[in-house]
Design a protein around this motif. Structure first.
Motif, PDB file in Angstrom:
ATOM      1  N   PHE A 234      54.943  23.476  -9.497  1.00 61.99           N
ATOM      2  CA  PHE A 234      55.222  24.832  -9.969  1.00 61.99           C
ATOM      3  C   PHE A 234      54.209  25.154 -11.078  1.00 61.99           C
ATOM      4  O   PHE A 234      54.087  24.403 -12.053  1.00 61.99           O
ATOM      5  CB  PHE A 234      56.644  24.938 -10.520  1.00 61.99           C
ATOM      6  N   ARG A 235      53.516  26.282 -10.906  1.00 64.08           N
ATOM      7  CA  ARG A 235      52.441  26.623 -11.852  1.00 64.08           C
ATOM      8  C   ARG A 235      52.518  28.103 -12.214  1.00 64.08           C
ATOM      9  O   ARG A 235      52.569  28.968 -11.338  1.00 64.08           O
ATOM     10  CB  ARG A 235      51.080  26.322 -11.228  1.00 64.08           C
ATOM     11  N   LEU A 236      52.537  28.381 -13.506  1.00 69.13           N
ATOM     12  CA  LEU A 236      52.535  29.756 -14.002  1.00 69.13           C
ATOM     13  C   LEU A 236      51.104  30.180 -14.319  1.00 69.13           C
ATOM     14  O   LEU A 236      50.353  29.454 -14.961  1.00 69.13           O
ATOM     15  CB  LEU A 236      53.388  29.879 -15.271  1.00 69.13           C
ATOM     16  N   ASP A 237      50.716  31.371 -13.854  1.00 65.36           N
ATOM     17  CA  ASP A 237      49.429  31.947 -14.230  1.00 65.36           C
ATOM     18  C   ASP A 237      49.552  33.464 -14.212  1.00 65.36           C
ATOM     19  O   ASP A 237      50.658  34.007 -14.120  1.00 65.36           O
ATOM     20  CB  ASP A 237      48.308  31.457 -13.312  1.00 65.36           C
ATOM     21  N   ARG A 238      48.426  34.170 -14.301  1.00 61.09           N
ATOM     22  CA  ARG A 238      48.436  35.636 -14.359  1.00 61.09           C
ATOM     23  C   ARG A 238      47.635  36.200 -13.184  1.00 61.09           C
ATOM     24  O   ARG A 238      46.656  35.608 -12.745  1.00 61.09           O
ATOM     25  CB  ARG A 238      47.849  36.136 -15.681  1.00 61.09           C
ATOM     26  N   THR A 239      48.063  37.358 -12.715  1.00 62.98           N
ATOM     27  CA  THR A 239      47.334  38.026 -11.640  1.00 62.98           C
ATOM     28  C   THR A 239      46.042  38.607 -12.199  1.00 62.98           C
ATOM     29  O   THR A 239      46.023  39.135 -13.323  1.00 62.98           O
ATOM     30  CB  THR A 239      48.175  39.143 -11.017  1.00 62.98           C
ATOM     31  N   PRO A 240      44.948  38.548 -11.443  1.00 59.29           N
ATOM     32  CA  PRO A 240      43.682  39.093 -11.951  1.00 59.29           C
ATOM     33  C   PRO A 240      43.728  40.602 -12.151  1.00 59.29           C
ATOM     34  O   PRO A 240      43.028  41.137 -13.018  1.00 59.29           O
ATOM     35  CB  PRO A 240      42.675  38.714 -10.853  1.00 59.29           C
ATOM     36  N   ALA A 241      44.554  41.307 -11.376  1.00 65.47           N
ATOM     37  CA  ALA A 241      44.534  42.775 -11.421  1.00 65.47           C
ATOM     38  C   ALA A 241      45.066  43.331 -12.735  1.00 65.47           C
ATOM     39  O   ALA A 241      44.414  44.135 -13.393  1.00 65.47           O
ATOM     40  CB  ALA A 241      45.325  43.329 -10.244  1.00 65.47           C
ATOM     41  N   ASP A 242      46.282  42.909 -13.132  1.00 68.29           N
ATOM     42  CA  ASP A 242      46.878  43.483 -14.351  1.00 68.29           C
ATOM     43  C   ASP A 242      47.376  42.416 -15.313  1.00 68.29           C
ATOM     44  O   ASP A 242      48.080  42.729 -16.282  1.00 68.29           O
ATOM     45  CB  ASP A 242      48.030  44.415 -13.977  1.00 68.29           C
ATOM     46  N   LEU A 243      47.024  41.137 -15.050  1.00 68.72           N
ATOM     47  CA  LEU A 243      47.401  40.016 -15.922  1.00 68.72           C
ATOM     48  C   LEU A 243      48.915  39.818 -16.027  1.00 68.72           C
ATOM     49  O   LEU A 243      49.401  39.202 -16.972  1.00 68.72           O
ATOM     50  CB  LEU A 243      46.808  40.200 -17.325  1.00 68.72           C
ATOM     51  N   LEU A 247      54.488  32.999 -10.580  1.00 68.36           N
ATOM     52  CA  LEU A 247      54.737  31.577 -10.355  1.00 68.36           C
ATOM     53  C   LEU A 247      54.223  31.205  -8.970  1.00 68.36           C
ATOM     54  O   LEU A 247      54.607  31.822  -7.971  1.00 68.36           O
ATOM     55  CB  LEU A 247      56.237  31.272 -10.462  1.00 68.36           C
ATOM     56  N   THR A 248      53.350  30.189  -8.901  1.00 72.20           N
ATOM     57  CA  THR A 248      52.864  29.675  -7.627  1.00 72.20           C
ATOM     58  C   THR A 248      53.590  28.369  -7.319  1.00 72.20           C
ATOM     59  O   THR A 248      53.542  27.424  -8.117  1.00 72.20           O
ATOM     60  CB  THR A 248      51.351  29.448  -7.651  1.00 72.20           C
ATOM     61  N   LEU A 249      54.250  28.341  -6.180  1.00 72.34           N
ATOM     62  CA  LEU A 249      54.999  27.161  -5.758  1.00 72.34           C
ATOM     63  C   LEU A 249      54.250  26.499  -4.608  1.00 72.34           C
ATOM     64  O   LEU A 249      54.039  27.115  -3.563  1.00 72.34           O
ATOM     65  CB  LEU A 249      56.416  27.538  -5.315  1.00 72.34           C
ATOM     66  N   GLN A 406      54.301  32.554  -3.579  1.00 72.15           N
ATOM     67  CA  GLN A 406      54.130  33.110  -4.926  1.00 72.15           C
ATOM     68  C   GLN A 406      55.333  33.983  -5.271  1.00 72.15           C
ATOM     69  O   GLN A 406      55.762  34.810  -4.458  1.00 72.15           O
ATOM     70  CB  GLN A 406      52.845  33.933  -5.025  1.00 72.15           C
ATOM     71  N   TRP A 407      55.863  33.783  -6.488  1.00 75.27           N
ATOM     72  CA  TRP A 407      56.980  34.580  -6.986  1.00 75.27           C
ATOM     73  C   TRP A 407      56.492  35.460  -8.137  1.00 75.27           C
ATOM     74  O   TRP A 407      55.629  35.061  -8.918  1.00 75.27           O
ATOM     75  CB  TRP A 407      58.076  33.691  -7.532  1.00 75.27           C
ATOM     76  N   SER A 408      57.101  36.623  -8.246  1.00 76.25           N
ATOM     77  CA  SER A 408      56.849  37.483  -9.409  1.00 76.25           C
ATOM     78  C   SER A 408      58.032  38.412  -9.622  1.00 76.25           C
ATOM     79  O   SER A 408      58.815  38.673  -8.702  1.00 76.25           O
ATOM     80  CB  SER A 408      55.549  38.294  -9.224  1.00 76.25           C
ATOM     81  N   LEU A 409      58.174  38.887 -10.860  1.00 78.06           N
ATOM     82  CA  LEU A 409      59.239  39.816 -11.239  1.00 78.06           C
ATOM     83  C   LEU A 409      58.602  41.090 -11.786  1.00 78.06           C
ATOM     84  O   LEU A 409      57.641  41.034 -12.570  1.00 78.06           O
ATOM     85  CB  LEU A 409      60.160  39.189 -12.294  1.00 78.06           C
TER      86      LEU A 409
END
Length: 439
Positions: A234-243, A247-249, A406-409
């Motif tokens: 499980f890795r947390l990072d930011r999207t390049p478009a809007d930061l 979460l990438t699983l 990939q998960w996001s809220l």
């Protein structure tokens, strides 16, 4: 001496005294008690064979037994050695390995981390202008994700709702292989933490370097039922478009058997039983006789399930072929099966959107009797399962395969506060969010 005392075991060996005479030095070296016993047994066995053969007139008094029975004795020795080796290595006649001799799985190498969390729970956090994204994983219960929250608002159902079916876990498909309950080794047994990188302000941190993404890796015990071992990262990072945080699983499935196995990865996440669950699709969902039908509709390439109207026969809702209408809000379990043509699944509760993104799987590559998308609501209406499955693939012995989700809220814009199932403005907004997440 009598004949018994004069007999020797072999050249240079005095059986009576337990000495061996060196042919080079002429010195005598004493045997250990175990060696003496072995030589004595060997001598007695050899002498017994010769006496038996001579008594049956099968051997001349001065003939070596190997002259007539050599090939048979050699074959017998080879058979005994082969059977002994098979037992020693733990293989049964059906060629299945004993559990204690399972092959070592070929998992991605990673440094083993000490269990820094006394409770077995690990937290990952990542802040952004959109809010703080927090993840909590229970390593002691199947490496299960128990918390996925934006600014403290968790979208996953906890054990207080259902003691067994809570949080997010990974199964394998088809379910016909293991029926119910899920195999303990992958669903609820303790996982071993192999890597943990957290921000400096997080508890139980191994690395305080701020430029490293918060990451947690865990490995399950081998499952004797499935012949598989699961590795999760499980890795947390930011999207390049809007930061915005995401979460990438990453899941690895490894075959620990000595024969090929075929499975599809199956991610199951329990969320609120209210709100909307929807996904991009070019075909209608379908069902099976074991479950009642949810009221669904497909509009503008999206299939919608309004949980506030489950079993109520929502106006305009189409009941998919093979499904039967549920009689009421509290009643039988409901489930739909679908093909997500756009590679995403979403759940909207209030003003918070939970979005899953994954690689689309063609219908021909899906597991037998299953769907790429499955959405389930239990009869008590205490939780809904968002289920995604990867491709059904064959794994050779020791082979691993990888699958990512990939998960996001995301917070719903105020202008869409009253959006309902099938709302075109809501569909357009979700597709804009998808473009940013996958950019």
């Amino acid at each position: 001496m009598g004949l018994r005392s004069q007999t020797t075991v072999g050249p240079g060996v005095d059986r009576q005294l337990g000495y061996k005479t060196s042919q080079k030095t002429g010195r005598k070296a004493r045997y250990s008690p175990w060696r003496k016993m072995w030589l004595g047994l060997k001598f007695r066995a050899w002498r017994g064979i010769k006496r038996l053969l001579r008594r049956k007139a099968l051997l001349h008094p001065y003939q070596n037994p190997l002259d007539s029975l050599g090939p048979w004795l050699i074959a017998l020795v080879f058979m005994v050695v082969a059977v002994s080796a098979g037992v020693a290595w733990g293989f049964s006649p059906d060629r299945s390995p004993s559990p204690q001799f399972l092959p070592v799985p070929l998992l991605p190498t990673a440094p083993q981390a000490p269990d820094l969390s006394p409770s077995g729970r690990y937290q990952l956090n990542l802040g952004s202008p959109q809010g703080n994204l927090a993840v909590e994983v229970d390593a002691q219960t199947g490496g299960r994700i128990t918390r996925f929250a934006l600014d403290g608002r968790n979208v996953l159902q906890g054990p207080e709702i259902d003691g067994q079916n809570y949080g997010s876990t990974l199964w394998v498909s088809p379910q016909a292989v293991w029926d119910w309950p899920p195999p303990a080794a992958i669903d609820r047994a303790p996982y071993r933490v192999t890597a943990f990188v957290a921000p400096s302000n997080s508890s139980y941190s191994l690395d305080s370097s701020p430029d490293r993404a918060p990451t947690l890796s865990l490995t399950s015990p081998p499952s004797p039922t499935l012949g598989l071992q699961i590795h999760k990262t499980f890795r947390l990072d930011r999207t390049p478009a809007d930061l915005s945080p995401r979460l990438t699983l990453t899941y690895h499935l490894t075959n620990t058997q000595t024969h090929p196995v075929s499975y599809a990865p199956w991610e199951v996440s329990r969320v609120s039983p209210t709100g909307l669950t929807f996904y991009g699709a070019s075909t209608d969902p379908w069902g099976v006789a074991a479950f009642a039908a949810p009221p669904t509709q497909r509009r503008d390439g999206v299939v919608w399930w309004d949980h506030g109207r489950s079993g109520q026969g929502a106006e305009g809702a189409a009941i998919a072929p093979g499904l039967s209408q549920s009689p009421g809000a509290i009643g039988p379990d409901q489930k739909l099966f679908g093909d997500a043509s756009e590679g995403w699944l979403a759940h909207l509760e209030g003003n918070l959107l939970f979005l899953k993104v994954f690689d689309d799987v063609e219908a021909a590559a899906q597991a037998p009797g299953e769907g790429e998308i499955e959405v389930y609501a239990n009869g008590g209406r205490s939780y809904v399962e968002m289920e995604v499955q990867g491709a059904y693939e064959r794994l050779a012995p020791g082979q691993s395969r990888q699958w990512q989700v990939q998960w996001s809220l995301h917070r719903l814009p105020a202008a869409l506060a009253h959006a309902q199932a099938g709302d075109r403005a809501l569909t357009q907004w979700v597709r804009q969010v998808l473009a940013q997440v996958t950019a």
